[in-house]
Design an enzyme around this catalytic site. Sequence first.
Site, PDB file in Angstrom:
ATOM      1  N   LYS A 260       0.858  -1.196   0.000  1.00 33.14           N
ATOM      2  CA  LYS A 260       0.000   0.000   0.000  1.00 33.14           C
ATOM      3  C   LYS A 260       0.890   1.240   0.000  1.00 33.14           C
ATOM      4  O   LYS A 260       1.796   1.374   0.819  1.00 33.14           O
ATOM      5  CB  LYS A 260      -0.911   0.001   1.227  1.00 33.14           C
ATOM      6  CG  LYS A 260      -1.768   1.256   1.366  1.00 33.14           C
ATOM      7  CD  LYS A 260      -2.544   1.257   2.674  1.00 33.14           C
ATOM      8  CE  LYS A 260      -3.165   2.620   2.955  1.00 33.14           C
ATOM      9  NZ  LYS A 260      -3.827   2.680   4.275  1.00 33.14           N
ATOM     10  N   ASP A 265      -2.558  10.708   3.288  1.00 26.81           N
ATOM     11  CA  ASP A 265      -3.977  10.351   3.394  1.00 26.81           C
ATOM     12  C   ASP A 265      -4.674  11.310   4.342  1.00 26.81           C
ATOM     13  O   ASP A 265      -4.547  11.202   5.557  1.00 26.81           O
ATOM     14  CB  ASP A 265      -4.112   8.911   3.900  1.00 26.81           C
ATOM     15  CG  ASP A 265      -5.564   8.549   4.216  1.00 26.81           C
ATOM     16  OD1 ASP A 265      -6.466   9.170   3.617  1.00 26.81           O
ATOM     17  OD2 ASP A 265      -5.775   7.648   5.043  1.00 26.81           O
ATOM     18  N   LYS A 272     -10.228  13.276   8.023  1.00 29.04           N
ATOM     19  CA  LYS A 272      -9.803  12.837   9.357  1.00 29.04           C
ATOM     20  C   LYS A 272     -10.054  13.961  10.362  1.00 29.04           C
ATOM     21  O   LYS A 272      -9.696  15.110  10.125  1.00 29.04           O
ATOM     22  CB  LYS A 272      -8.324  12.449   9.342  1.00 29.04           C
ATOM     23  CG  LYS A 272      -8.051  11.187   8.538  1.00 29.04           C
ATOM     24  CD  LYS A 272      -6.589  10.782   8.612  1.00 29.04           C
ATOM     25  CE  LYS A 272      -6.320   9.573   7.722  1.00 29.04           C
ATOM     26  NZ  LYS A 272      -6.954   8.352   8.221  1.00 29.04           N
ATOM     27  N   ASP A 284       1.443   6.456   5.641  1.00 31.20           N
ATOM     28  CA  ASP A 284       0.458   5.540   5.074  1.00 31.20           C
ATOM     29  C   ASP A 284       0.990   4.821   3.839  1.00 31.20           C
ATOM     30  O   ASP A 284       0.270   4.044   3.222  1.00 31.20           O
ATOM     31  CB  ASP A 284      -0.835   6.288   4.740  1.00 31.20           C
ATOM     32  CG  ASP A 284      -2.070   5.420   4.931  1.00 31.20           C
ATOM     33  OD1 ASP A 284      -1.967   4.398   5.625  1.00 31.20           O
ATOM     34  OD2 ASP A 284      -3.129   5.757   4.374  1.00 31.20           O
ATOM     35  N   ASP A 343     -12.254   7.387   3.630  1.00 33.82           N
ATOM     36  CA  ASP A 343     -11.039   7.205   4.431  1.00 33.82           C
ATOM     37  C   ASP A 343     -10.646   5.735   4.547  1.00 33.82           C
ATOM     38  O   ASP A 343      -9.702   5.403   5.247  1.00 33.82           O
ATOM     39  CB  ASP A 343     -11.223   7.820   5.824  1.00 33.82           C
ATOM     40  CG  ASP A 343      -9.905   7.993   6.561  1.00 33.82           C
ATOM     41  OD1 ASP A 343      -8.854   8.048   5.881  1.00 33.82           O
ATOM     42  OD2 ASP A 343      -9.902   8.063   7.802  1.00 33.82           O
ATOM     43  N   GLU A 345      -9.454   4.094   1.959  1.00 34.34           N
ATOM     44  CA  GLU A 345      -8.995   4.178   0.571  1.00 34.34           C
ATOM     45  C   GLU A 345      -7.880   3.200   0.228  1.00 34.34           C
ATOM     46  O   GLU A 345      -7.710   2.820  -0.927  1.00 34.34           O
ATOM     47  CB  GLU A 345      -8.530   5.610   0.267  1.00 34.34           C
ATOM     48  CG  GLU A 345      -7.112   5.953   0.707  1.00 34.34           C
ATOM     49  CD  GLU A 345      -6.869   5.806   2.206  1.00 34.34           C
ATOM     50  OE1 GLU A 345      -5.749   5.413   2.570  1.00 34.34           O
ATOM     51  OE2 GLU A 345      -7.781   6.069   3.009  1.00 34.34           O
ATOM     52  N   ARG A 347      -7.485   0.057   0.772  1.00 36.88           N
ATOM     53  CA  ARG A 347      -7.981  -1.202   0.200  1.00 36.88           C
ATOM     54  C   ARG A 347      -8.451  -1.014  -1.236  1.00 36.88           C
ATOM     55  O   ARG A 347      -8.419  -1.961  -2.033  1.00 36.88           O
ATOM     56  CB  ARG A 347      -9.087  -1.773   1.080  1.00 36.88           C
ATOM     57  CG  ARG A 347     -10.337  -0.917   1.198  1.00 36.88           C
ATOM     58  CD  ARG A 347     -11.202  -1.283   2.388  1.00 36.88           C
ATOM     59  NE  ARG A 347     -10.586  -0.885   3.653  1.00 36.88           N
ATOM     60  CZ  ARG A 347     -11.105  -1.147   4.842  1.00 36.88           C
ATOM     61  NH1 ARG A 347     -12.245  -1.793   4.935  1.00 36.88           N
ATOM     62  NH2 ARG A 347     -10.490  -0.762   5.942  1.00 36.88           N
TER      63      ARG A 347
END
EC number: 3.4.11.1
Length: 491
Positions: A260, A265, A272, A284, A343, A345, A347
């Site tokens: 990933k 993010d 967030k 992230d 949020d 995202e 996946r």
Amino acid sequence: MDIRGINTPFLDWTGDALALGIFEEGTQITGELSQLDGKLTGTVQELIQEAEFEGKAGTKAVTRVGSNSPIRKVMLVGLGKAEDLQLNSVREAAGAIARLAKLEKVKTLGINLPVVNNDGAKTASAIAEGILLALHQDNRFKSDPQENALKLENVDILGCGEATEAINRAQTLSSGVILARELVNSPANTITPVTFAETAQEIAQTSGLTCEILEQEDCEKLGMGSFLGVAKASDLPPKFIHLTYKPSGTPKKKLAIVGKSLTFDCGGLNLKVAGASIEMMKMDMGGGAATLGAAKVIGQLKPDVEVHFICAATENMISGRAIHPGDILTASNGKTIEVNNTDAEGRLTLADALVFAEKLEVDAIVDLATLTGACIIALGDNISGLWSTDQTLADQLKAAAETAGEKFWQMPLEEKYFEGLKSPIADMKNTGPRAGGSITAALFLKQFIKDTPWAHLDIAGPVWAEKENGLNNVGGTGFPVRTLVNWVLSF
């Protein structure tokens, strides 16, 4: 800093500081240790008594020796109980010694630690890893990068004279861990999808891999609607990275590692909120960072295994182009996804990356991601969750992790929980109920794998250290580069 293995007994070694590993039951001075104590006029026994040193794992003590001595300081590090000795025991003991040597401004250091399982090469390798990883300090963004610079110039690993190759290998492995750490540490204004892809290209050039970068138009042609749905809010172009290592002969296995790679993010339109540590979302891309770190190492060690390293790099941002909660995306395998939380995202980017990986007809796929806070709630900061459709693959990864001293806990792929991801208008939603969130995240990813053995590593906890911990300093940890490399080398 030069690290070497030598056969010189600790009784005969000379230099700035001599470090000795002591078991809990070994604080009574006997044998060669007694001879050393006599040579140093009782310094070792005096240090044990004054520091109330008991040999417990992680404890340490140091003292100066008289001016006429061939060594200037003696250091003791506790090893715990002898029956509990493992490679990671000496790895962490070496890290503790290295930190103490830095604090004491030592230039030449001799380390005497027990050989594990009569394997001097593996022991020397673990010691070298411990030294290099514990001493790594990321000062790139400081006005004075040389502040508190390391004085240590030479390290002798005593009793390991035939370990040059193992030490060199440990240095190669540590360089990959350090690369991953520094990528994770880098803020989002220095590591973007573009510079992340440039790093991959540099690895390919220096480590003998090939590198293919798919641009947005290429991803559109492949139908990567899930990945591109996340990417479209950012002003920076997405980069789909495919590094390939191929051995010179016929490969024993073909593997894929998928990381990933969200370089930042913010949560998208599900922004967030306060307390969600938005400032930490530079990390992230920890899965992608470890993927590139492993690629660097594998390219240099050159195993007889073909490995594909895949990173779908982008940002998750806010703009007029951003995906809305409720939008439906179509992934490259044709499956449709109702986005009920922008949020979640990571996946979405992994979905298309996994489809791409399986089309390479590999024997196994491992993805790694800072995917869920739920995994941190379940397992804490030091343990990664592991899910797999294939128990042989899961066991391989657990064995590789144990050798590396990195911790994983296998979690269930509870198919019944997929009920929480069902959507009335699409094939699935991208998030389910709060309960079992790390499991439903793994089940979501499973929808993008057909038949290939697959494992998912949720590394959200161990990828970052809030305080000094084992071989980690504050910041990115490089987890789980060593596990990935060990897994590849196990074939």
